[in-house]
Design a protein around this motif. Structure first.
Motif, PDB file in Angstrom:
ATOM      1  N   ARG A 219       0.844  -1.204   0.000  1.00  0.00           N
ATOM      2  CA  ARG A 219       0.000   0.000   0.000  1.00  0.00           C
ATOM      3  C   ARG A 219       0.876   1.249   0.000  1.00  0.00           C
ATOM      4  O   ARG A 219       1.635   1.489   0.930  1.00  0.00           O
ATOM      5  N   PHE A 220       0.700   2.056  -1.022  1.00  0.00           N
ATOM      6  CA  PHE A 220       1.546   3.239  -1.213  1.00  0.00           C
ATOM      7  C   PHE A 220       0.771   4.522  -0.897  1.00  0.00           C
ATOM      8  O   PHE A 220      -0.348   4.706  -1.389  1.00  0.00           O
ATOM      9  N   GLY A 221       1.384   5.368  -0.109  1.00  0.00           N
ATOM     10  CA  GLY A 221       0.850   6.712   0.118  1.00  0.00           C
ATOM     11  C   GLY A 221       1.648   7.675  -0.754  1.00  0.00           C
ATOM     12  O   GLY A 221       2.867   7.777  -0.615  1.00  0.00           O
ATOM     13  N   ILE A 222       0.976   8.342  -1.665  1.00  0.00           N
ATOM     14  CA  ILE A 222       1.684   9.278  -2.569  1.00  0.00           C
ATOM     15  C   ILE A 222       1.469  10.681  -2.016  1.00  0.00           C
ATOM     16  O   ILE A 222       0.340  11.180  -1.940  1.00  0.00           O
ATOM     17  N   LEU A 223       2.568  11.311  -1.602  1.00  0.00           N
ATOM     18  CA  LEU A 223       2.496  12.592  -0.891  1.00  0.00           C
ATOM     19  C   LEU A 223       2.495  13.753  -1.873  1.00  0.00           C
ATOM     20  O   LEU A 223       3.399  13.871  -2.717  1.00  0.00           O
ATOM     21  N   GLN A 230       5.335  23.327  -5.580  1.00  0.00           N
ATOM     22  CA  GLN A 230       5.628  21.912  -5.316  1.00  0.00           C
ATOM     23  C   GLN A 230       4.487  20.998  -5.753  1.00  0.00           C
ATOM     24  O   GLN A 230       4.646  19.784  -5.783  1.00  0.00           O
ATOM     25  N   LEU A 231       3.343  21.592  -6.045  1.00  0.00           N
ATOM     26  CA  LEU A 231       2.143  20.804  -6.378  1.00  0.00           C
ATOM     27  C   LEU A 231       2.392  19.982  -7.641  1.00  0.00           C
ATOM     28  O   LEU A 231       2.683  20.536  -8.703  1.00  0.00           O
ATOM     29  N   ASN A 232       2.277  18.699  -7.508  1.00  0.00           N
ATOM     30  CA  ASN A 232       2.631  17.790  -8.606  1.00  0.00           C
ATOM     31  C   ASN A 232       1.529  16.750  -8.762  1.00  0.00           C
ATOM     32  O   ASN A 232       1.795  15.548  -8.804  1.00  0.00           O
ATOM     33  N   LEU A 233       0.307  17.241  -8.837  1.00  0.00           N
ATOM     34  CA  LEU A 233      -0.857  16.350  -8.773  1.00  0.00           C
ATOM     35  C   LEU A 233      -0.944  15.422  -9.972  1.00  0.00           C
ATOM     36  O   LEU A 233      -1.227  14.228  -9.831  1.00  0.00           O
ATOM     37  N   ARG A 234      -0.655  15.963 -11.153  1.00  0.00           N
ATOM     38  CA  ARG A 234      -0.797  15.132 -12.352  1.00  0.00           C
ATOM     39  C   ARG A 234       0.163  13.927 -12.280  1.00  0.00           C
ATOM     40  O   ARG A 234      -0.216  12.791 -12.575  1.00  0.00           O
ATOM     41  N   ALA A 235       1.398  14.202 -11.870  1.00  0.00           N
ATOM     42  CA  ALA A 235       2.381  13.111 -11.767  1.00  0.00           C
ATOM     43  C   ALA A 235       1.950  12.119 -10.694  1.00  0.00           C
ATOM     44  O   ALA A 235       2.120  10.900 -10.847  1.00  0.00           O
ATOM     45  N   ALA A 236       1.372  12.637  -9.596  1.00  0.00           N
ATOM     46  CA  ALA A 236       0.917  11.750  -8.519  1.00  0.00           C
ATOM     47  C   ALA A 236      -0.201  10.831  -9.025  1.00  0.00           C
ATOM     48  O   ALA A 236      -0.209   9.626  -8.755  1.00  0.00           O
ATOM     49  N   GLU A 237      -1.123  11.396  -9.786  1.00  0.00           N
ATOM     50  CA  GLU A 237      -2.238  10.585 -10.296  1.00  0.00           C
ATOM     51  C   GLU A 237      -1.744   9.543 -11.304  1.00  0.00           C
ATOM     52  O   GLU A 237      -2.205   8.401 -11.315  1.00  0.00           O
ATOM     53  N   ALA A 238      -0.767   9.964 -12.134  1.00  0.00           N
ATOM     54  CA  ALA A 238      -0.220   9.015 -13.121  1.00  0.00           C
ATOM     55  C   ALA A 238       0.480   7.864 -12.401  1.00  0.00           C
ATOM     56  O   ALA A 238       0.335   6.694 -12.770  1.00  0.00           O
ATOM     57  N   LEU A 239       1.225   8.210 -11.346  1.00  0.00           N
ATOM     58  CA  LEU A 239       1.931   7.158 -10.600  1.00  0.00           C
ATOM     59  C   LEU A 239       0.938   6.215  -9.923  1.00  0.00           C
ATOM     60  O   LEU A 239       1.125   4.995  -9.907  1.00  0.00           O
ATOM     61  N   LYS A 240      -0.118   6.788  -9.370  1.00  0.00           N
ATOM     62  CA  LYS A 240      -1.151   5.965  -8.707  1.00  0.00           C
ATOM     63  C   LYS A 240      -1.697   4.924  -9.709  1.00  0.00           C
ATOM     64  O   LYS A 240      -1.799   3.741  -9.393  1.00  0.00           O
ATOM     65  N   ARG A 241      -1.993   5.405 -10.911  1.00  0.00           N
ATOM     66  CA  ARG A 241      -2.530   4.473 -11.932  1.00  0.00           C
ATOM     67  C   ARG A 241      -1.522   3.362 -12.232  1.00  0.00           C
ATOM     68  O   ARG A 241      -1.885   2.204 -12.340  1.00  0.00           O
ATOM     69  N   THR A 275       6.156  13.517  -3.914  1.00  0.00           N
ATOM     70  CA  THR A 275       6.144  14.252  -5.196  1.00  0.00           C
ATOM     71  C   THR A 275       6.465  15.734  -4.969  1.00  0.00           C
ATOM     72  O   THR A 275       6.398  16.525  -5.900  1.00  0.00           O
ATOM     73  N   ALA A 276       6.767  16.112  -3.727  1.00  0.00           N
ATOM     74  CA  ALA A 276       7.002  17.532  -3.404  1.00  0.00           C
ATOM     75  C   ALA A 276       8.506  17.808  -3.343  1.00  0.00           C
ATOM     76  O   ALA A 276       9.262  17.259  -4.142  1.00  0.00           O
ATOM     77  N   CYS A 277       8.936  18.647  -2.427  1.00  0.00           N
ATOM     78  CA  CYS A 277      10.354  19.007  -2.354  1.00  0.00           C
ATOM     79  C   CYS A 277      11.220  17.756  -2.163  1.00  0.00           C
ATOM     80  O   CYS A 277      10.978  16.974  -1.241  1.00  0.00           O
ATOM     81  N   PRO A 278      12.268  17.599  -2.995  1.00  0.00           N
ATOM     82  CA  PRO A 278      13.082  16.375  -2.890  1.00  0.00           C
ATOM     83  C   PRO A 278      13.833  16.247  -1.565  1.00  0.00           C
ATOM     84  O   PRO A 278      14.348  15.174  -1.242  1.00  0.00           O
ATOM     85  N   ARG A 279      13.857  17.327  -0.789  1.00  0.00           N
ATOM     86  CA  ARG A 279      14.557  17.253   0.499  1.00  0.00           C
ATOM     87  C   ARG A 279      13.989  16.127   1.377  1.00  0.00           C
ATOM     88  O   ARG A 279      14.712  15.530   2.178  1.00  0.00           O
ATOM     89  N   ILE A 280      12.710  15.820   1.187  1.00  0.00           N
ATOM     90  CA  ILE A 280      12.057  14.810   2.030  1.00  0.00           C
ATOM     91  C   ILE A 280      12.773  13.467   1.936  1.00  0.00           C
ATOM     92  O   ILE A 280      13.037  12.829   2.941  1.00  0.00           O
ATOM     93  N   ALA A 281      13.121  13.043   0.724  1.00  0.00           N
ATOM     94  CA  ALA A 281      13.764  11.733   0.596  1.00  0.00           C
ATOM     95  C   ALA A 281      15.290  11.828   0.610  1.00  0.00           C
ATOM     96  O   ALA A 281      15.964  10.814   0.656  1.00  0.00           O
ATOM     97  N   VAL A 282      15.825  13.052   0.571  1.00  0.00           N
ATOM     98  CA  VAL A 282      17.284  13.201   0.583  1.00  0.00           C
ATOM     99  C   VAL A 282      17.779  13.447   2.010  1.00  0.00           C
ATOM    100  O   VAL A 282      18.706  12.798   2.484  1.00  0.00           O
ATOM    101  N   ASP A 283      17.131  14.370   2.717  1.00  0.00           N
ATOM    102  CA  ASP A 283      17.591  14.791   4.051  1.00  0.00           C
ATOM    103  C   ASP A 283      16.725  14.258   5.185  1.00  0.00           C
ATOM    104  O   ASP A 283      17.220  13.961   6.262  1.00  0.00           O
ATOM    105  N   ASP A 284      15.404  14.225   4.950  1.00  0.00           N
ATOM    106  CA  ASP A 284      14.470  14.031   6.076  1.00  0.00           C
ATOM    107  C   ASP A 284      13.863  12.637   6.139  1.00  0.00           C
ATOM    108  O   ASP A 284      12.977  12.392   6.959  1.00  0.00           O
ATOM    109  N   TYR A 285      14.311  11.722   5.273  1.00  0.00           N
ATOM    110  CA  TYR A 285      13.669  10.408   5.139  1.00  0.00           C
ATOM    111  C   TYR A 285      13.569   9.662   6.471  1.00  0.00           C
ATOM    112  O   TYR A 285      12.570   8.991   6.741  1.00  0.00           O
TER     113      TYR A 285
END
Ligand code: SF4
Length: 309
Positions: A219-223, A230-241, A275-285
């Motif tokens: 189960r994936f939560g797409i943030l 930072q709003l990246n809704l289209r990419a988030a929806e494409a990834l969900k599909r 899908t927002a600021c890349p700092r989340i998975a680089v610094d804050d993961y």
């Protein structure tokens, strides 16, 4: 005029002084009290709430804002006059840097005004310095953002190494991850230089681990952040599909600021995609308590899942 002033953390101490100056000139001034880490984060909601005619965003360079916003935004950049010579001298004394003849130069907007001086300094020592074309989100050639290292990638094939001058490691790590050439960070505030090979290896190793976990996750939560840049809704929806087509469950989680504490009660998810600021998975993961990948890597994961089906 009613004006909302927005300051990054390092400039908030100047807020009152600037507000008083503007009020003397007849403006009605409001200060945004939210945390602000980038030009992507324009406080339109607050400005609307206080009926502001304009937002003045200090400290960052112009950033592409999605169309259709009614409130005008003025970006007022801030320039550092930090003494760079000590760290540039350290770089010139470094054995690996000495072997590099052609140097790519990158920095943040705060130091972009020092680019010519850095170039002259290096060229006086027999180096050739190159400044790359900026990417889609940056304003100046040579300027990099954590989400746009284009000024580094555009010269990656033309130089022997890349020199970042400026504070912190987030920006040069983004350049190191995106480039084949080695990146040396020269930080005038800490007075240190650092080759980022170790940081890059750590990131790549972590990414491989996350991809392995992602293959097993159900189960994936797409943030998705609602911050304007930072709003990246289209990419988030494409990834969900794509995840669902690969047999996974996925939901899109929306917030202004994506905070680990606010996400920790979503126990159903075993993996997050940012899908927002890349700092989340680089610094804050590490704060998220669950595996988390940035969008680009999650797209890789979706391809791997697609091939396994
Ligand atoms: S998304 Fe992150 S890296 Fe990009 S401008 Fe905003 S704060 Fe900086």
């Amino acid at each position: 005029m009613r004006v909302l002033l927005q300051f990054p953390e390092g400039l908030k101490q100047k807020a009152l002084e600037i507000a008083e100056e503007l009020e003397k000139k007849g403006d009605k001034v409001f200060l945004s009290a939210s945390a602000c880490y980038g030009a992507c984060d324009i406080a339109f909601g607050q400005a609307e709430a206080v009926h502001a005619d304009k937002i003045v965003h200090y400290g960052h360079a112009r950033f592409p804002i999605p169309r259709g916003r009614k409130i005008a935004v003025e970006f007022l950049e801030w320039r550092s006059d930090a003494d760079l010579e000590p760290v540039l001298g350290m770089a010139l004394g470094d054995a690996d840097f000495r072997k590099c003849k052609k140097i790519g130069l990158v920095t943040t907007v705060q130091h972009i005004g020092q680019m010519s001086a850095v170039r002259r300094f290096l060229e006086a020592s027999g180096k050739k310095a190159l400044v790359g074309r900026h990417g889609p989100l940056a304003k100046y050639d040579g300027q990099i953002l954590g989400c746009d290292p284009g000024s580094a990638t555009s010269i990656d094939g033309k130089v022997d190494c890349i020199l970042y001058f400026g504070g912190g490691l987030f920006h040069p790590i983004a350049a190191a991850i995106a480039c084949k050439r080695r990146v040396l960070a020269a930080d005038p505030f800490s007075g240190r230089i650092l080759w980022l090979d170790g940081e890059k290896k750590k990131y790549e190793k972590r990414k491989m681990g996350m991809l392995a976990l992602g293959l097993q996750a159900r189960r994936f939560g797409i943030l998705v952040s609602t911050k304007p840049g930072q709003l990246n809704l289209r990419a988030a929806e494409a990834l969900k599909r794509r995840l669902e087509a690969a047999g996974k469950e996925a939901a899109i989680l929306v917030a202004d600021r994506l905070e680990p504490e606010a996400l920790e009660n979503f126990h159903s998810f075993d993996f997050f995609v940012n899908t927002a600021c890349p700092r989340i998975a680089v610094d804050d993961y590490a704060q998220f308590g669950k595996p988390v990948l940035n969008l680009a890597e999650a797209v890789e994961l979706a391809s791997l899942l697609g091939k396994r089906k």
